[in-house]
Design an enzyme around this catalytic site. Structure first.
Site, PDB file in Angstrom:
ATOM      1  N   ASP A 396       8.617  -7.547  79.431  1.00 30.22           N
ATOM      2  CA  ASP A 396       9.051  -6.271  78.861  1.00 30.22           C
ATOM      3  C   ASP A 396       8.452  -5.119  79.669  1.00 30.22           C
ATOM      4  O   ASP A 396       7.570  -5.324  80.510  1.00 30.22           O
ATOM      5  CB  ASP A 396       8.589  -6.208  77.392  1.00 30.22           C
ATOM      6  CG  ASP A 396       9.170  -5.006  76.661  1.00 30.22           C
ATOM      7  OD1 ASP A 396      10.256  -4.542  77.049  1.00 30.22           O
ATOM      8  OD2 ASP A 396       8.518  -4.530  75.713  1.00 30.22           O
ATOM      9  N   GLU A 399      10.752  -1.850  83.770  1.00 27.13           N
ATOM     10  CA  GLU A 399      11.657  -0.956  84.542  1.00 27.13           C
ATOM     11  C   GLU A 399      10.982  -0.442  85.806  1.00 27.13           C
ATOM     12  O   GLU A 399      11.711  -0.204  86.771  1.00 27.13           O
ATOM     13  CB  GLU A 399      12.106   0.213  83.649  1.00 27.13           C
ATOM     14  CG  GLU A 399      13.012  -0.205  82.507  1.00 27.13           C
ATOM     15  CD  GLU A 399      12.290  -0.980  81.397  1.00 27.13           C
ATOM     16  OE1 GLU A 399      11.058  -0.795  81.276  1.00 27.13           O
ATOM     17  OE2 GLU A 399      12.932  -1.766  80.696  1.00 27.13           O
ATOM     18  N   ASP A 490      15.868  -1.720  72.939  1.00 27.85           N
ATOM     19  CA  ASP A 490      15.530  -1.153  71.631  1.00 27.85           C
ATOM     20  C   ASP A 490      16.725  -0.528  70.932  1.00 27.85           C
ATOM     21  O   ASP A 490      16.871   0.689  70.870  1.00 27.85           O
ATOM     22  CB  ASP A 490      14.409  -0.128  71.792  1.00 27.85           C
ATOM     23  CG  ASP A 490      13.140  -0.793  72.301  1.00 27.85           C
ATOM     24  OD1 ASP A 490      13.067  -2.044  72.272  1.00 27.85           O
ATOM     25  OD2 ASP A 490      12.229  -0.075  72.729  1.00 27.85           O
TER      26      ASP A 490
HETATM   27  C1  GLC Z   1       9.352  -2.325  73.690  1.00 26.52           C
HETATM   28  C2  GLC Z   1      10.295  -3.518  73.569  1.00 26.52           C
HETATM   29  C3  GLC Z   1      10.230  -4.066  72.174  1.00 26.52           C
HETATM   30  C4  GLC Z   1       8.787  -4.446  71.872  1.00 26.52           C
HETATM   31  C5  GLC Z   1       7.885  -3.230  72.017  1.00 26.52           C
HETATM   32  C6  GLC Z   1       6.414  -3.568  71.846  1.00 26.52           C
HETATM   33  O1  GLC Z   1       9.815  -1.286  72.908  1.00 26.52           O
HETATM   34  O2  GLC Z   1      11.598  -3.187  73.926  1.00 26.52           O
HETATM   35  O3  GLC Z   1      11.077  -5.171  72.035  1.00 26.52           O
HETATM   36  O4  GLC Z   1       8.683  -4.956  70.584  1.00 26.52           O
HETATM   37  O5  GLC Z   1       8.051  -2.680  73.320  1.00 26.52           O
HETATM   38  O6  GLC Z   1       6.005  -4.516  72.764  1.00 26.52           O
END
Ligand code: GLC
Length: 799
Positions: A396, A399, A490
């Site tokens: 995650d 980017e 998200d």
């Molecule tokens: C980002 C991710 C989400 C995750 C959050 C905390 O917003 O897209 O899925 O739960 O970070 O890690």
């Protein structure tokens, strides 16, 4: 723009102009690579030489032969490859692409570049303008909002962490500059193999122009022949790679939440699923498992015994997947940071200092995944997590997301020099001029996540060669499918986001990424029980089926909504597991041919505008048309059925309805527990029994649902569901003529079957006079039920 010279080699033809070049190659049948270099002095230091260009996305291909012919008294040069030709007008640099039958697929009006010299980064505005007739639809573009046909939209390709995002947010997390033009039933593809920041104006500014624009000096373009959309997708994925077959368990139901506080809460989630008899294969651990958001650590007060927790979960058939963020906490004494610093693995600012920002860890530094040695080091980090029993990894914030840049404007720029780009940041990420080895962030930003996923994938393959890696990523670029599944970030618990998930996932699938899903029932916000049910119904068909929610929002596990929602949701989870033989075979097909599991209706009706506009329904594979309800309070929904004959197959069972002819609009009844679905004539669906979790993909129970037609075709892939052992590919083919319906079955592969019998439900036949080859048969309510030996090879039904 004009060309005054041509160099001809057997696999490469290059057109040269005063400050321009166009290099043509033929990497694969039906694919031409057109490397447009409109700012030649910046691409090639020597006269008439194009330096080899590194691709992050395209896998190696040997070049196929090309030939050249002159037309119109030398004014036009035609490059000829097998199945494609390119006519280049020497006076203007424009080109025209034709298929083997001479049909014009596409046309380039011009390409050009503006150079904006600056320190630290020289930017370009390199443009490729393609003529597009007004009736040409444009599909693909990766993870983008909007309808399936993107004509009239403008997109930016710059991986961006956006929270919350809306139905018109652009850009999002993934950047895949690939598109499929579709006109009069004929498809062709255009892929820009550029990692630089890019934009595409899809006939928005000028309805007759699709304009690609890059911040880099070139437009390295692949044009791809159809004629069917599926042909373009096959070729595009031959070029950029196909997804590996995932472990079966990753296709099971997945539960996640940002905000599960500790091991105790994870246990209660496991108990919740089992107590409510809901199938589950995966639980995710979000960022709170780490000590102070330090990647590759555990917070021992929250998780005193991760290995013990993984064992407990495994005993219930559930795997654990941990989130892994690329930002490394800057903290001397923390092993990961110390190693990265000592080995010079980190992204630097223009001045050359390690670039420092803030993400969850504060302060944070960023490994430079564009470099092989950094990827290899990162890959090895997975070992300790595998050792404690973690089964998969969720990449995650890649980017990469950076909430605040701390020392981004430190520069070598001499005082007084013009420097508009110094430290410039676009979105919550690193500055354009940040250094990745000898490259700048503006060039490699979009491939950061691809590098991270590649490091993880290759590391897992060496550490545990007997297992199939499971990775899930938020960001990506062309080729990401070789390493990772993708989820769409998200979203929110809006009905609009449920509906949007369908066209987004279809767009990703057309862009080579088959293993995809959106968070059910919306990451942010507050869903109702009705929304939970409707989103679960759609999610059952997402290849990646994950329930996830954000901190500060209500808990969203299926049992939080009470009845009747829980019972209906459970039925749908069970259907997901019944569908597993078909889903697994589709994933196998994606790994072999690149076709996505979720396919737009227009894929099989390319000339049908009504099918093109149906972007809130899809095919699951080739044969099952699924029309989930994505609106509040609806008990009916409109569906357009394309050409063919369609058997109502609502809720994966025959709903008693008559087979109907396609090319018509229908209004289907869809009360809360119902999803309208139809099975194509000539198609088949393999289902198994529901289970609380997956075990093997060598199915002990199998029922084929076959919609009889003059020609029937189906395939089923089976193996252990994990690892790289023996497999079995089954093909059914059927014919129906002169009062006889004959089905034949062939298999390939060494895996012995795990069942003694199979059931076949054959629809659309009349009551048979005789059945040969089955142990038993019955004809009930218009359905022929056959009980057959697992090793059957031929069945004959006399009508
Ligand atoms: C980002 C991710 C989400 C995750 C959050 C905390 O917003 O897209 O899925 O739960 O970070 O890690």
């Amino acid at each position: 723009m004009r060309f005054d010279d041509i160099s001809i080699e057997s696999t490469r033809i290059t057109f040269w102009g005063p400050r321009t070049a166009l290099e043509v190659r033929n990497p694969l049948p039906g694919v031409l690579r057109l490397r447009h270099a409109p700012a030649l002095s910046h691409s090639a230091p020597a006269h008439r030489e194009l330096l080899p260009k590194q691709s992050w996305s395209v896998v190696e291909h040997a070049g196929l032969p090309l030939s050249l012919r002159r037309e119109q008294e030398g004014a036009v040069a035609v490059v000829v490859a097998e199945g494609l030709s390119l006519e280049v007008t020497l006076a203007t640099g424009a080109w025209r692409l034709r298929d083997g039958s001479g049909r014009e697929l596409g046309r380039c009006e011009s390409f050009s570049s503006e150079v904006m010299p600056d320190y630290p980064v020289t930017r370009f505005r390199s443009r490729l303008s393609l003529h597009t007739p007004r009736d040409e639809a444009w599909l693909g573009f990766g993870e983008k909002v909007g309808t399936l046909d993107k004509r009239g939209m403008h997109f930016t390709f710059w991986n961006t962490d956006v929270v919350p995002h809306h139905p018109d947010t652009d850009p999002l997390y993934q950047s895949i500059p690939f598109s499929i033009g579709l006109r009069e039933g004929v498809a062709w593809g255009v892929f820009l193999d550029e990692s630089w920041r890019m934009e595409a104006d899809v006939a928005a500014e000028d309805p007759s122009i699709l304009c690609w624009e890059s911040a880099g000096p070139e437009l390295d373009t692949y044009v791809i022949a159809g004629p069917m959309p599926a042909d373009v997708v096959r070729r595009y994925t031959a070029l950029t790679g196909r997804m590996p077959l995932p472990p079966l368990w990753s296709l099971g139901a997945q539960q996640s939440r940002w905000g599960y506080e500790n091991a105790r809460e994870i246990r209660s989630v496991l108990q919740g699923y089992r107590a409510h008899k809901i199938p589950l294969d995966v639980v995710y651990l979000d960022i709170d498992y780490m000590e102070g958001y330090k990647v590759w650590t555990w917070d021992r007060t929250r998780y005193p015994d991760p290995a013990g927790l993984a064992r407990e979960a495994a005993a219930q058939g559930v795997r654990l997947v941990t989130i892994i963020d690329p930002g490394v906490k800057q903290e001397p004494g923390y092993r990961v940071y110390d190693e990265a610093l000592a080995n010079d693995y980190l992204v630097r600012n223009d001045r050359g200092s390690v670039l420092v920002g803030e993400v969850w860890p504060k302060p944070a530094v960023f490994p430079d995944f564009t470099r092989e040695e950094v990827r290899a080091w990162w890959g090895q980090q997975h070992r300790t997590f595998l050792d404690v029993g973690i089964s998969g990894f969720w990449n995650d914030m890649n980017e990469p997301a950076c909430f605040k840049v701390i020392n981004g404007d430190e520069t070598f720029g001499v005082i007084g020099t013009r420097s508009v780009d110094k430290g410039r940041v676009e979105g919550p990420t690193l500055p354009h001029d940040a250094r990745h080895g000898d490259k700048r962030h503006l060039e490699v930003h979009n491939v950061y996540a691809l590098g991270m996923a590649r490091g993880a994938y290759e590391g897992l393959r060496t550490i545990a060669p007997e297992r199939r890696p499971f990775l899930l990523t938020r960001a990506g670029s062309p080729g990401i499918q070789r390493y990772s599944a993708v989820w769409t970030g998200d979203n929110s618990s809006y009905w609009a986001h449920l509906e949007l998930s369908i066209s987004m996932l279809l767009g990703l699938g057309l862009s080579g990424v088959s293993f995809v899903g959106s968070d059910v029932p919306g990451f942010l916000g507050r869903p109702t029980g009705e929304m939970l049910v409707r989103w679960t119904q759609a999610g059952v068909f997402y290849p990646l089926f994950r329930n996830h929610s954000a901190k500060g929002t209500p808990y969203k596990e299926p049992w939080r909504f009470g009845e009747p929602y829980l019972s209906i949701a459970r039925e749908w989870f069970e259907r997901r597991y019944r569908l597993m033989p078909t889903l697994y075979s589709l994933m196998h097909e994606s790994s072999q041919e690149g076709l996505p599991a979720l396919r737009p209706l227009v894929m099989y009706a390319p000339g049908d505008v009504e099918a093109l506009r149906m972007d809130d329904a899809f095919f699951f594979g080739r044969d099952l048309l699924v029309a989930p309800v994505a609106r509040q309070g609806r008990t009916h929904r409109h569906v357009y059925l394309p050409e063919g004959r369609w058997l109502p197959f609502f809720n994966l069972g025959q709903s008693g309805g008559e087979v109907i002819e396609g090319r018509q609009h229908v209004l289907a009844e869809a009360p809360l527990d119902t999803v309208p679905m139809w099975l194509r004539a000539g198609g088949a669906l393999a289902l198994t029994e529901p289970a609380l979790h997956t075990t093997t993909a060598n199915w002990a129970h199998l029922t084929w649902h076959i919609h009889a037609a003059p020609r029937v075709e189906a395939r089923l892939y089976e193996d252990a569901g994990e690892g790289y052992g023996a497999s079995r590919l089954t093909r059914l083919s059927g014919t129906w003529a002169d009062g006889r319906f004959v089905l034949e079955r062939t298999t390939e592969g060494a895996l012995p079957p795990a069942r003694e019998t199979e059931t076949l439900c054959v629809y659309a036949l009349s009551e048979p006079r005789e059945v040969l080859g089955a142990r038993e048969h019955r004809f009930v309510d218009g359905v022929l039920l056959l009980e057959v030996e697992a090793g059957w090879t031929r069945l004959e039904v006399k009508l």
